[in-house]
Design a protein around this motif. Sequence first.
Motif, mmCIF file in Angstrom:
data_model
loop_
_atom_site.group_PDB
_atom_site.id
_atom_site.type_symbol
_atom_site.label_atom_id
_atom_site.label_comp_id
_atom_site.label_asym_id
_atom_site.label_seq_id
_atom_site.Cartn_x
_atom_site.Cartn_y
_atom_site.Cartn_z
ATOM 1 N N TRP A 113 28.449 55.403 14.585
ATOM 2 C CA TRP A 113 28.456 54.127 15.303
ATOM 3 C C TRP A 113 27.207 53.874 16.120
ATOM 4 C CZ3 TRP A 113 29.477 53.743 20.803
ATOM 5 C CH2 TRP A 113 29.744 54.964 21.450
ATOM 6 N N ASP A 114 26.180 54.690 15.928
ATOM 7 C CA ASP A 114 24.937 54.430 16.662
ATOM 8 C C ASP A 114 24.260 53.147 16.191
ATOM 9 O OD1 ASP A 114 22.839 55.460 14.429
ATOM 10 O OD2 ASP A 114 24.523 56.853 14.574
ATOM 11 N N ASP A 115 24.596 52.682 14.976
ATOM 12 C CA ASP A 115 23.993 51.464 14.443
ATOM 13 C C ASP A 115 24.902 50.250 14.600
ATOM 14 O OD1 ASP A 115 25.864 52.484 12.690
ATOM 15 O OD2 ASP A 115 24.761 51.930 10.884
ATOM 16 N N GLN A 117 26.812 47.100 16.644
ATOM 17 C CA GLN A 117 26.808 46.202 17.792
ATOM 18 C C GLN A 117 28.171 46.320 18.473
ATOM 19 O OE1 GLN A 117 23.983 44.243 18.527
ATOM 20 N NE2 GLN A 117 23.092 45.428 16.853
ATOM 21 N N TRP A 226 16.851 55.212 15.119
ATOM 22 C CA TRP A 226 16.272 55.899 16.281
ATOM 23 C C TRP A 226 16.672 55.207 17.572
ATOM 24 C CZ3 TRP A 226 13.022 53.005 19.407
ATOM 25 C CH2 TRP A 226 12.622 51.772 18.870
ATOM 26 N N ILE A 227 17.362 54.056 17.476
ATOM 27 C CA ILE A 227 17.766 53.293 18.646
ATOM 28 C C ILE A 227 19.178 52.776 18.398
ATOM 29 C CG2 ILE A 227 16.753 51.141 17.749
ATOM 30 C CD1 ILE A 227 16.057 50.394 20.644
ATOM 31 N N ALA A 228 19.999 52.761 19.443
ATOM 32 C CA ALA A 228 21.369 52.299 19.275
ATOM 33 C C ALA A 228 21.395 50.815 18.948
ATOM 34 C CB ALA A 228 22.179 52.574 20.544
ATOM 35 N N GLY A 229 22.390 50.418 18.156
ATOM 36 C CA GLY A 229 22.495 49.021 17.764
ATOM 37 C C GLY A 229 21.580 48.703 16.605
ATOM 38 N N ASP A 231 18.416 48.119 14.503
ATOM 39 C CA ASP A 231 17.045 48.619 14.501
ATOM 40 C C ASP A 231 16.087 47.432 14.421
ATOM 41 O OD1 ASP A 231 14.573 49.758 14.042
ATOM 42 O OD2 ASP A 231 15.290 51.195 12.555
#
Length: 419
Positions: A113-115, A117, A226-229, A231
Motif C-alpha cells: 500500500w505504499d503506492d 492514495q 520510492w515515495i508514498a502515494g 510516484d
Amino acid sequence: MADRVTVIGWDGSPLSDAARSALAAATLVAGAAHHLALPELPPTAERVRLGSVDLAARRIAQHRGSAVVLADGDPGFFGVVRTLRAPEHGLEVEVVPAVSSVATAFARAGMPWDDAQIVVAHARDLRRAVNVCRAHPKVAVLTSPGAGPAELALLLGDVHRTFVICEELGTARERVTVLTSDKAADHAWRDPNVVIVIGGSGAAPSPPQGAVQGSGHPRPRTPGGWIAGRDPGYPPALRGWALPTDAYGGGRCEGESTELRAAQLARLGPRVGDLVWDIGSGSGALSVEAARFGAAVLAVDRDADACGRTTAAARRYGVQLQVVHGTAPQVLEDLPEPDVVRIGGGGAPVVRACAARRPERIVTHAATRDEAEAVGRALAEGGYAVECALLQSVELDTTAWVERERAVAFLLSGRRTHP
C-alpha cells in the motif's frame, strides 16, 4: 485541564502494558461504545461517548485528573490526535499507537500500500474522494456514515472499480468482501469500514482468506516506488508539460498549440480531488496532462476518432480518465459536477451550459475578436470574472532560424465570483 491525557490506539489486539497502565490510572475515559465496554476500564472512571471529538476535547480540558481517549487504529493517522492538539483546546497528549485500519485492510487483502492514495470520505464532500478514485488506480477510503461503500459506488456510476470492503476490522465481527463497485450499492455495510478501490490493468487482487468474493476488475501494474502515494516521476520516460501534439498521437486540432495548452492548464490549475471536464478533447493532450496532475478527467468529444486518440494517449502515459462520446452541450446534462472546465470548441452556447453548472474555473479560446466577445459576455452573464489575452506563438526552425509555424488565439478564462 487534565493532569495527563493519553490517546490509545486499538486494533483489536490485546492492549499493551503502557495502555493498560494509562487506563488503570484514568479518571476519565472517552471512546466509542465498543471501547467503553472494554473490561480494562476502571469502574469508577467517568465515561464520555466519543461522538464529536471537539466536545470530548472540551470536556477533557475541564477535567481534573488523568484522561484517556480510545480510538480505532493509529490515532495519529487521520485520527483524534489532530483535534485534541488543536490550539483552542490546549491539550498535550501522549500517544500509544496501534496498527492503522488502512494498514490492516491492505494486510487482509494481501496487497502493498505504499503506492496507494488515502482519503477520508465525509457526506458533505464525498465527491472529492470519488474523484480520487476516478483518477488513481489504488485508493484507500476511510469511510463515515452517509459516505460508505454504497455511496461511493453510486457516485462512481459507470466507472467500474474493484472494491475490497473491510468491515469492523479487529473485532469478532470483522468481514472482508471483494466485489465490483456496481454491486456495492446493493448491500448494507457495517461501520466502521475501509474500502480499497482498485482500477487499471494487471491481475485482480486475490481475495483474502474467508472473504466474500464477487466479480473483480484488474489490478493496476505499478512500478516499485520510492515515495508514498503516486510516484511523480511515473511514467519514467515522460518529463515536462505541454508536450507537442504529436506526442499524443498526432492529428493537431484547432486551438491545440502547445503554448495555448500550457496557458489553459495554468488557468485551470487541476489538482487531486478535482473533476475536470475537457470538452472537445481532440488529441487528448490536455486531458492527459490534467490527469497527470492527479485530477479526475472527463474527456468529451463528438468525434469517435478523437475519443479513440484520447483513450490511446491515456493508456500510453499511464493515466486514468473517462472518455465520453457525444455533442456538447446536450451530452453534458448527465455528467457529474465539474470543478474546472476547459472548452475546446462550441462557442458561447457551450460556455453558457458549463457556467450553469458553477465550476470554479472555465477556460476556452477563440479564433476571432467577435467570437471572443461573445464568449466573454456568456461568461460574465453566467457570474464569472473574465480575463482575456491574445496569445501568439511562433515555432522556429533552428537549423535556419526561420519561422516554421505561427498560431494566434484569444485565451479566455472565467473565475466564479460567487457560489
